[in-house]
Design an enzyme around this catalytic site. Structure first.
Site, PDB file in Angstrom:
ATOM      1  N   GLY A  15       0.822  -1.215   0.000  1.00 59.93           N
ATOM      2  CA  GLY A  15       0.000   0.000   0.000  1.00 59.93           C
ATOM      3  C   GLY A  15       0.845   1.249   0.000  1.00 59.93           C
ATOM      4  O   GLY A  15       0.423   2.287   0.523  1.00 59.93           O
ATOM      5  N   GLY A  16       2.033   1.166  -0.615  1.00 65.79           N
ATOM      6  CA  GLY A  16       2.924   2.321  -0.679  1.00 65.79           C
ATOM      7  C   GLY A  16       2.590   3.198  -1.872  1.00 65.79           C
ATOM      8  O   GLY A  16       1.419   3.466  -2.161  1.00 65.79           O
ATOM      9  N   THR A  17       3.621   3.624  -2.584  1.00 69.63           N
ATOM     10  CA  THR A  17       3.414   4.554  -3.697  1.00 69.63           C
ATOM     11  C   THR A  17       2.478   3.964  -4.743  1.00 69.63           C
ATOM     12  O   THR A  17       1.461   4.552  -5.100  1.00 69.63           O
ATOM     13  CB  THR A  17       4.763   4.914  -4.341  1.00 69.63           C
ATOM     14  N   ALA A  50      -2.659  -5.310   2.675  1.00 67.65           N
ATOM     15  CA  ALA A  50      -1.548  -5.619   3.576  1.00 67.65           C
ATOM     16  C   ALA A  50      -0.436  -4.588   3.386  1.00 67.65           C
ATOM     17  O   ALA A  50      -0.028  -4.317   2.247  1.00 67.65           O
ATOM     18  CB  ALA A  50      -1.018  -7.018   3.314  1.00 67.65           C
ATOM     19  N   LYS A  75       9.010  -6.142 -11.944  1.00 67.38           N
ATOM     20  CA  LYS A  75       9.862  -6.637 -13.037  1.00 67.38           C
ATOM     21  C   LYS A  75      11.063  -7.420 -12.510  1.00 67.38           C
ATOM     22  O   LYS A  75      11.516  -8.382 -13.135  1.00 67.38           O
ATOM     23  CB  LYS A  75      10.338  -5.503 -13.939  1.00 67.38           C
ATOM     24  N   GLU A  90       1.283  -6.302 -16.770  1.00 69.23           N
ATOM     25  CA  GLU A  90       1.377  -5.116 -17.626  1.00 69.23           C
ATOM     26  C   GLU A  90       2.170  -3.997 -16.968  1.00 69.23           C
ATOM     27  O   GLU A  90       2.930  -3.275 -17.621  1.00 69.23           O
ATOM     28  CB  GLU A  90      -0.023  -4.610 -17.980  1.00 69.23           C
ATOM     29  N   GLY A  93      13.421  13.023  -6.507  1.00 68.56           N
ATOM     30  CA  GLY A  93      12.748  11.734  -6.390  1.00 68.56           C
ATOM     31  C   GLY A  93      12.743  10.913  -7.653  1.00 68.56           C
ATOM     32  O   GLY A  93      12.081   9.870  -7.722  1.00 68.56           O
ATOM     33  N   LYS A 123      13.488  -5.211 -17.602  1.00 68.67           N
ATOM     34  CA  LYS A 123      12.373  -4.895 -18.497  1.00 68.67           C
ATOM     35  C   LYS A 123      12.634  -5.395 -19.914  1.00 68.67           C
ATOM     36  O   LYS A 123      11.731  -5.925 -20.574  1.00 68.67           O
ATOM     37  CB  LYS A 123      12.149  -3.382 -18.503  1.00 68.67           C
TER      38      LYS A 123
END
Length: 440
Positions: free
Chosen positions: A11-13, A43, A105, A129, A187, A205
């Protein structure tokens, strides 16, 4: 309308971005697919940690198993990153027969074959995706949109951090450490930044894209990778004078045309900074944006461009996968055609030493007669032709830059010749070399 419950791990960024996007556009999604997706549990590492978007406490838990193993959870998102706990989370969900949506990834690069086998074994699906290029739907394009094409070439600017740094260096003539420090303050770059600037994020990737393009899993260990630490403002300046721009590219290129199904398809899979023509559309991709240029044998040339990272762009890709997963569950599509089909011996990833390219070389040499002749002699002995030479005026002191553009030659031959040149007494710094990609 059918309702499916979503269990989110992370549940971060990105995770908070997905939660926010579902609250904002959940009804739009439901009307379009005929299934309502509602969050049941999320979670997180810590309930009170700061998030770009708030998640009400009633949804939160610090126990990921309480999410994944909940019998009322039908779909699972893995948005925690890393390759250890994330692997356990994904395997647990797949073994319970639950579709998993991931943006990870690094996890796919390290454990992709194992995860896809588990999905097949337990009659479910793994969606990814969001693992490549954020909001650009490149996975869906390769897997579905171009399913009737042989992919002849793919060139990707797939790391926004590196693209931002190279853009700023070229525009402001600023050196690498200065721009990197600014990228970290804004950032755009992590601390430490090695995963990005040394090319490993792009390697993960590019491996996924190569595997999709050629239908068989290509592990990171078979992908040549070089980062951007060696790029200087001087290189960018001279490249521009020659009509080129330097970009960090993920490259997937078919090198031969097999005469029968028994002959292997030879492909190049690489990540490195390369000179590309300034007139090409990829050269205009600036800042933190990503782009993937794809050449199919039927469709021709196509370009995919957009935000490559960030909470909202990545959330858009996750929502796309959630829609596919929800429809698969609703329609009973327990198993799709696997993305990667292991066909031993049919794909040969060509070692970098055998790859033939043109090259841009920058040398720091003593400014005296006969220096160029000594350097040219080494290239001549290696059967490497020199296309052009620039010895710029205005540089003072005993040591000056010498810029060479080389004709096509095997990578190994160029590497060995430059090693010999670097040992000449008249060469005062290690040679700097970048490959040239015409994109034609």
């Amino acid at each position: 309308m059918d309702v499916l419950n979503l269990g989110m791990v992370g549940g971060g960024t990105v995770g908070s971005g997905v939660f926010h996007a579902l609250q904002q556009n959940g009804e739009v999604l439901a009307r379009r697919i005929g299934v309502r997706i509602q969050v049941r549990k999320v979670a997180v590492k810590a309930v009170d940690e700061p998030r770009p978007y708030p998640i009400p406490h009633r949804f939160l838990t610090t126990d990921w198993r309480a999410v994944v193993e909940d019998p009322e959870v039908h779909l699972v998102t893995e948005l925690v990153g890393g390759t250890t706990v994330a692997r356990t989370i994904v395997l647990t969900a797949l073994r319970l027969g639950k579709p998993v949506i991931t943006a990870n990834k690094a996890l796919l690069s390290a454990h992709g074959p194992e995860l896809f086998r588990e999905a097949e074994r337990h009659g479910t699906n793994l969606y990814y995706e969001a693992s490549v290029c954020g909001g650009i739907p490149i996975i869906k394009a390769l897997r579905e949109g171009f399913v009737g094409n042989r992919i002849r070439a793919l060139y990707g600017i797939v790391n926004g951090t590196c693209n931002y740094i190279l853009t700023r260096m070229a525009r402001d003539r600023a050196d690498f450490p200065t721009v990197l420090a600014e990228a970290q303050r804004q950032g755009y770059a992590e601390t430490p930044p090695d995963l990005d600037i040394d090319g490993h994020d792009a390697q993960h990737k590019t491996g996924i894209l190569a595997s999709l393009a050629h239908g068989t899993w290509i592990p990171a260990s078979r992908i040549n990778v070089e980062g951007i630490r060696s790029v200087t403002p001087l290189d960018l300046e001279f490249a521009a004078q020659l009509g080129y721009t330097i970009k960090l590219l993920g490259i997937v290129k078919q090198l031969n045309a097999p005469e029968s199904d028994e002959d292997p398809t030879e492909v190049q899979v690489s990540v490195y900074p390369a000179l590309i023509p300034s007139a090409h559309v990829l050269a205009g991709v600036q800042g933190v944006f990503n782009a993937v240029f794809v050449r199919g044998d039927v469709v021709g040339d196509t370009l995919f461009y957009g935000q490559g990272a960030g909470k909202d762009a990545t959330a858009s890709a996750v929502l796309s996968d959630l829609a596919d997963a929800a429809l698969d569950v609703r329609l009973g599509t327990r198993r799709r055609r696997p993305a990667f089909v292991e066909v031993p011996g049919r794909i040969r990833v060509v070692p970098m030493d055998e790859i033939v390219t043109r090259s841009f070389v920058r040398l720091s040499v003593v400014d005296r007669p006969g220096v160029l002749a000594r350097i040219a002699a080494v290239f001549g002995q290696a059967k490497i032709g020199i296309a052009s030479v620039i010895q710029p005026e205005g540089h003072t002191g005993e040591v000056v830059p010498l810029i060479l553009m080389l004709h096509e030659a095997p990578d190994g031959a160029v590497r060995k010749a430059l090693a010999r040149i670097g040992r000449l007494p008249v060469v005062k710094a290690p040679p700097v070399r970048f490959r040239v990609e015409s994109l034609s």
